[in-house]
Write a protein that holds these residues in place. Structure first.
Motif, short mmCIF file in Angstrom:
data_model
loop_
_atom_site.label_atom_id
_atom_site.label_comp_id
_atom_site.label_asym_id
_atom_site.label_seq_id
_atom_site.Cartn_x
_atom_site.Cartn_y
_atom_site.Cartn_z
N LYS A 120 -3.63 -7.15 1.24
CA LYS A 120 -4.74 -6.62 0.46
C LYS A 120 -6.00 -7.45 0.62
O LYS A 120 -7.10 -7.04 0.22
CB LYS A 120 -4.35 -6.54 -1.02
CG LYS A 120 -5.32 -5.74 -1.88
CD LYS A 120 -4.91 -5.79 -3.35
CE LYS A 120 -5.88 -4.97 -4.19
NZ LYS A 120 -5.68 -5.18 -5.63
N TRP A 172 -3.05 0.56 -3.73
CA TRP A 172 -2.23 -0.65 -3.79
C TRP A 172 -1.39 -0.64 -5.06
O TRP A 172 -1.85 -0.30 -6.14
CB TRP A 172 -3.12 -1.90 -3.80
CG TRP A 172 -2.34 -3.17 -3.98
CD1 TRP A 172 -2.14 -3.86 -5.13
CD2 TRP A 172 -1.64 -3.89 -2.96
NE1 TRP A 172 -1.38 -4.97 -4.92
CE2 TRP A 172 -1.04 -5.02 -3.58
CE3 TRP A 172 -1.46 -3.71 -1.59
CZ2 TRP A 172 -0.28 -5.95 -2.88
CZ3 TRP A 172 -0.71 -4.63 -0.88
CH2 TRP A 172 -0.13 -5.73 -1.52
N TRP A 208 0.85 -1.19 0.00
CA TRP A 208 0.00 0.00 0.00
C TRP A 208 0.88 1.24 0.00
O TRP A 208 1.87 1.32 0.72
CB TRP A 208 -0.90 0.02 1.24
CG TRP A 208 -1.99 -1.00 1.20
CD1 TRP A 208 -2.03 -2.18 1.87
CD2 TRP A 208 -3.20 -0.92 0.44
NE1 TRP A 208 -3.19 -2.86 1.58
CE2 TRP A 208 -3.94 -2.11 0.70
CE3 TRP A 208 -3.74 0.02 -0.43
CZ2 TRP A 208 -5.17 -2.38 0.13
CZ3 TRP A 208 -4.99 -0.25 -1.01
CH2 TRP A 208 -5.68 -1.42 -0.73
#
Length: 272
Positions: free
Chosen positions: A138, A92, A83
């Motif tokens: 993520k 991202w 990130w």
């Protein structure tokens, strides 16, 4: 494939055929491994053509090649992504391994033993029947694109207890063992790569043979084909043969005065 996917992959295409001189049946074997999308390990000494071979195969197969030069500071995030903060908040950014797996490229991890073992374990799910890449940060599980293949390389001569692949990693790959070409083949490579005269190419290979016999007896590595190309390029630019050899073949590989003297003697005898 979407236009976005295509634009991402186009930057990784090998646009021009790299010169590669096969030594055995490695081209056909790599093609077979790619057809089955088997991961491939390429082992061999420094500068013997491992990376050129992988580049050539990517060109031959018409597939994008995402290359990562591994190092001891590389983290898992460097491979899979992280990130990032920008003016709009957080976003991202895929790492090179994720790009290859997501869009369908060959991912080449060069000198993988240089990376920490806790970093390289992230490749494990991509190298078995799962062909997946978990992006834990993520919350995403990537199922590898059908065109994705993983290729790694390393130099067994630099292995140690601290720098080696785990057996659990090695046994996920098919493998090639590379070495320097035989004298005739190596001289031909120099001629093709640099345009140097065949007689000069043969003399350079003779010097390399002397150095390679010293491996393990004062030298960690012998003179690579890459360094021979450098010497030939210097000669092509008008540098005297002995000076070119000292600059390209002696100074880069040793600081030991006795070893340097041995190599310089071989150069003087060869280019007398």
């Amino acid at each position: 494939m979407t236009a976005t996917d295509s634009s991402i992959l186009n930057q990784y295409l090998v646009g021009k055929e790299p010169f590669y001189q096969p030594q055995h049946d490695e081209v056909a074997l790599f093609e077979a491994a790619y057809r089955k999308r088997l991961p491939v390990m390429v082992k061999g000494p420094t500068g013997c053509g491992k990376s050129r071979f992988v580049e050539f195969m990517a060109w031959r197969l018409g597939k994008p090649l995402v290359t990562v030069a591994c190092n001891e500071d590389m983290t898992a995030a460097d491979l899979v992504g992280r990130w990032l903060l920008d003016k709009d908040g957080t976003r991202w950014q895929d790492g090179p391994l994720t790009v290859a797996a997501r869009y369908g490229a060959i991912c080449y991890l060069d000198e993988i033993v240089e990376a920490r073992q806790d970093t390289t374990v992230v490749i494990h799910p991509l190298t078995d029947h799962r062909r997946t890449l978990p992006l834990d940060k993520k919350g995403e599980l990537i199922r590898a694109h059908p065109d994705f293949q993983l290729v790694i390389s390393y130099n067994p001569g630099y292995q140690s207890l601290m720098k080696d692949l785990k057996q659990s990693t090695k046994q996920r790959f098919t493998g090639f063992e590379f070495d320097y070409p035989n004298a005739e083949l190596e001289a031909g490579i120099l001629v093709q790569e640099t345009g140097v005269a065949p007689s000069i190419a043969a003399q350079l290979v003779t010097v390399a043979a002397t150095a390679r016999r010293l491996k393990g007896h004062g030298l960690d590595e012998g003179i690579s084909t890459r360094l021979l190309v450098y010497a030939a390029m210097l000669m092509d630019d008008g540098v005297a043969p002995r000076a070119a050899c000292r600059m390209a073949l002696v100074q880069p590989i040793t600081d030991d005065a006795d070893i340097r003297a041995t190599l310089e003697h071989a150069i003087d005898m060869t280019f007398a």
